[in-house]
Structures are given as C-alpha cells and as structure tokens.
Design an enzyme around this catalytic site. Structure first.
Site, PDB file in Angstrom:
ATOM      1  N   CYS A  69      24.617  41.325 -42.573  1.00  0.00           N
ATOM      2  CA  CYS A  69      25.951  41.878 -42.346  1.00  0.00           C
ATOM      3  C   CYS A  69      26.853  40.805 -41.764  1.00  0.00           C
ATOM      4  O   CYS A  69      26.926  39.711 -42.319  1.00  0.00           O
ATOM      5  CB  CYS A  69      25.904  43.159 -41.503  1.00  0.00           C
ATOM      6  SG  CYS A  69      25.128  43.007 -39.903  1.00  0.00           S
ATOM      7  N   ARG A  70      27.486  41.067 -40.640  1.00  0.00           N
ATOM      8  CA  ARG A  70      28.529  40.182 -40.116  1.00  0.00           C
ATOM      9  C   ARG A  70      28.009  39.039 -39.264  1.00  0.00           C
ATOM     10  O   ARG A  70      28.734  38.079 -39.044  1.00  0.00           O
ATOM     11  CB  ARG A  70      29.513  40.999 -39.297  1.00  0.00           C
ATOM     12  CG  ARG A  70      30.222  42.033 -40.131  1.00  0.00           C
ATOM     13  CD  ARG A  70      31.022  42.979 -39.263  1.00  0.00           C
ATOM     14  NE  ARG A  70      31.719  43.942 -40.101  1.00  0.00           N
ATOM     15  CZ  ARG A  70      31.912  45.198 -39.757  1.00  0.00           C
ATOM     16  NH1 ARG A  70      31.480  45.654 -38.599  1.00  0.00           N
ATOM     17  NH2 ARG A  70      32.548  46.007 -40.575  1.00  0.00           N
TER      18      ARG A  70
END
Length: 145
Positions: A102-103
C-alpha cells in the site's frame, strides 16, 4: 481521499519517516500500537519482489484505493482495494504466493490484506515498503490512465 502534491512531497514524506524511525525508538513502539501485532506477517524486500515479478513467480496486489492505483502502481500489480479484497479472494490462485502493498511500511492496509488472505488459506506476504519508495528506487511502475 488524499493526494500528494507531487513526487517531491512523497520524497520528503519518506525521508522524514526514515529519519524519525532511525532517531526515535518510540516510532516502532507507536507503529506497533497502531498496526497491532505483526507476528506471522512476513515481509518481502523490493529487490526480491522485483526479481520474482520478472520471473512471473508472484501475484502482487495493490490494496490502496482505486484512484491511487490508477495514478501509479507497481507494474504488473492488480488493483484490490482493501474494502473489495474479500470479494476478490476467490479469483486468486491458491498455488501462488501473493504480495500485498500500500502506501508505505506503516500502512495498515497491507497488514490487513495479508491477515485476511492467510485466513482464507492464501500464502501472502507484505512488501516492506510502499509504492512511493518503490517508485523512487527506480523499480518498474505503471498507470491506469
């Protein structure tokens, strides 16, 4: 939804997080409290993932929101927003390893995705970094635009 203003902002954020992690032992404690126990959540390095992707040995899931995936993602990754992942599990081959990202290293989406996949008998690990770090390291990226 949020959106970074540019690559320079992503680089600044990543650098700031790295400095904090190196200089503040509390960051790991706070991350543990926020993310919960990471026991059983194995990680894969970016270099290892790049090699395995090149050899077609892994399925990569981007568990960020669709708009973030469209703006840029790891080349070869499938969009699987965390809220949609339960409905997508049946489409994943159970004989391949899955890597979720993800981030960044403290993004809870990848942890949640790996836990959910494990609950359904899917071999899964999380990427040890996020998309911004992957891109800045010069690994292959793509957009859905």
């Amino acid at each position: 939804m949020y959106r970074l203003a540019g690559d320079d902002v992503a680089a600044l954020w990543s650098t700031l997080a790295g400095v904090a992690a190196r200089h503040l032992a509390e960051v790991e404690v706070l991350a543990g409290e926020y993310l919960g126990a990471r026991d059983g959540l194995e990680q894969v390095t970016a270099d290892e993932l790049a090699k395995r992707l090149g050899a077609g040995e892994v399925i990569v899931l981007d568990v960020r929101p669709t708009a973030e995936y469209a703006a840029g993602h790891i080349a070869g990754a499938r969009s699987a927003p965390i809220e949609q992942l339960p409905g997508l599990i049946g489409e994943l081959p159970h004989d391949s390893e899955v890597v979720a990202y993800c981030r960044g290293p403290y993004c809870v989406y990848a942890d949640d995705a790996v836990r959910l996949l494990h609950e359904h008998g899917v071999a899964a690990r999380r990427l040890d970094i996020g998309f911004p770090e992957w891109q800045r390291a010069g690994h292959p990226v793509a957009t859905a635009r």
